[in-house]
Design a protein around this motif. Structure first.
Motif, mmCIF file in Angstrom:
data_model
loop_
_atom_site.group_PDB
_atom_site.id
_atom_site.type_symbol
_atom_site.label_atom_id
_atom_site.label_comp_id
_atom_site.label_asym_id
_atom_site.label_seq_id
_atom_site.Cartn_x
_atom_site.Cartn_y
_atom_site.Cartn_z
ATOM 1 N N ILE A 44 0.832 -1.204 0.000
ATOM 2 C CA ILE A 44 0.000 0.000 0.000
ATOM 3 C C ILE A 44 0.868 1.257 0.000
ATOM 4 N N GLY A 45 1.904 1.278 0.812
ATOM 5 C CA GLY A 45 2.802 2.423 0.860
ATOM 6 C C GLY A 45 2.239 3.571 1.680
ATOM 7 N N LYS A 46 3.061 4.578 1.892
ATOM 8 C CA LYS A 46 2.635 5.755 2.661
ATOM 9 C C LYS A 46 1.575 6.519 1.900
ATOM 10 N N GLY A 47 0.425 6.648 2.519
ATOM 11 C CA GLY A 47 -0.658 7.385 1.878
ATOM 12 C C GLY A 47 -1.201 6.701 0.636
ATOM 13 N N GLY A 48 -0.891 5.422 0.441
ATOM 14 C CA GLY A 48 -1.376 4.675 -0.715
ATOM 15 C C GLY A 48 -0.610 4.949 -1.998
ATOM 16 N N LYS A 49 0.579 5.532 -1.878
ATOM 17 C CA LYS A 49 1.341 5.901 -3.075
ATOM 18 C C LYS A 49 1.767 4.692 -3.895
ATOM 19 N N VAL A 50 2.212 3.630 -3.235
ATOM 20 C CA VAL A 50 2.661 2.435 -3.964
ATOM 21 C C VAL A 50 1.479 1.776 -4.660
ATOM 22 N N ALA A 51 0.364 1.624 -3.950
ATOM 23 C CA ALA A 51 -0.830 1.007 -4.540
ATOM 24 C C ALA A 51 -1.329 1.828 -5.726
ATOM 25 N N ASN A 52 -1.321 3.138 -5.613
ATOM 26 C CA ASN A 52 -1.760 3.979 -6.725
ATOM 27 C C ASN A 52 -0.816 3.877 -7.913
ATOM 28 N N SER A 53 0.463 3.719 -7.659
ATOM 29 C CA SER A 53 1.422 3.532 -8.754
ATOM 30 C C SER A 53 1.180 2.207 -9.468
ATOM 31 N N ILE A 54 0.897 1.169 -8.707
ATOM 32 C CA ILE A 54 0.590 -0.135 -9.306
ATOM 33 C C ILE A 54 -0.689 -0.024 -10.138
ATOM 34 N N ARG A 55 -1.677 0.676 -9.622
ATOM 35 C CA ARG A 55 -2.938 0.873 -10.369
ATOM 36 C C ARG A 55 -2.686 1.617 -11.683
ATOM 37 N N THR A 56 -1.799 2.595 -11.653
ATOM 38 C CA THR A 56 -1.477 3.340 -12.875
ATOM 39 C C THR A 56 -0.838 2.430 -13.909
ATOM 40 N N LEU A 57 0.119 1.613 -13.489
ATOM 41 C CA LEU A 57 0.753 0.664 -14.411
ATOM 42 C C LEU A 57 -0.267 -0.315 -14.974
#
Length: 76
Positions: A44-57
């Motif tokens: 998930i990452g801090k503030g959902g940054k990692v999850a949002n990056s995965i969603r973008t990819l």
């Protein structure tokens, strides 16, 4: 798309054997990612940054195939 999410998740977590990816749907694909409880923060990452990056990819990969896709990170 399922393979992409699985590869990314296994690269991020400490317990790659506990990564589970389920894909459902036709033109609008829904992908569920489940990891070990200890690894949830890594995915998930801090503030959902990692999850949002995965969603973008995932969104970019889906558009290349002419589809739409969403990612849900589920509790183990």
């Amino acid at each position: 798309m399922k393979d992409l999410i699985e590869y990314i998740a296994k690269s991020l977590v400490e317990n790659p054997d506990e990564v589970s990816v389920n894909q459902s749907g036709g033109n609008r694909t829904r992908i569920e990612l489940s990891v070990a409880k200890d690894d949830m923060g890594r995915v998930i990452g801090k503030g959902g940054k990692v999850a949002n990056s995965i969603r973008t990819l995932l969104r970019v990969a889906a558009e290349r195939e002419g589809k739409q896709a969403t990612l849900d990170v589920t509790e183990p």
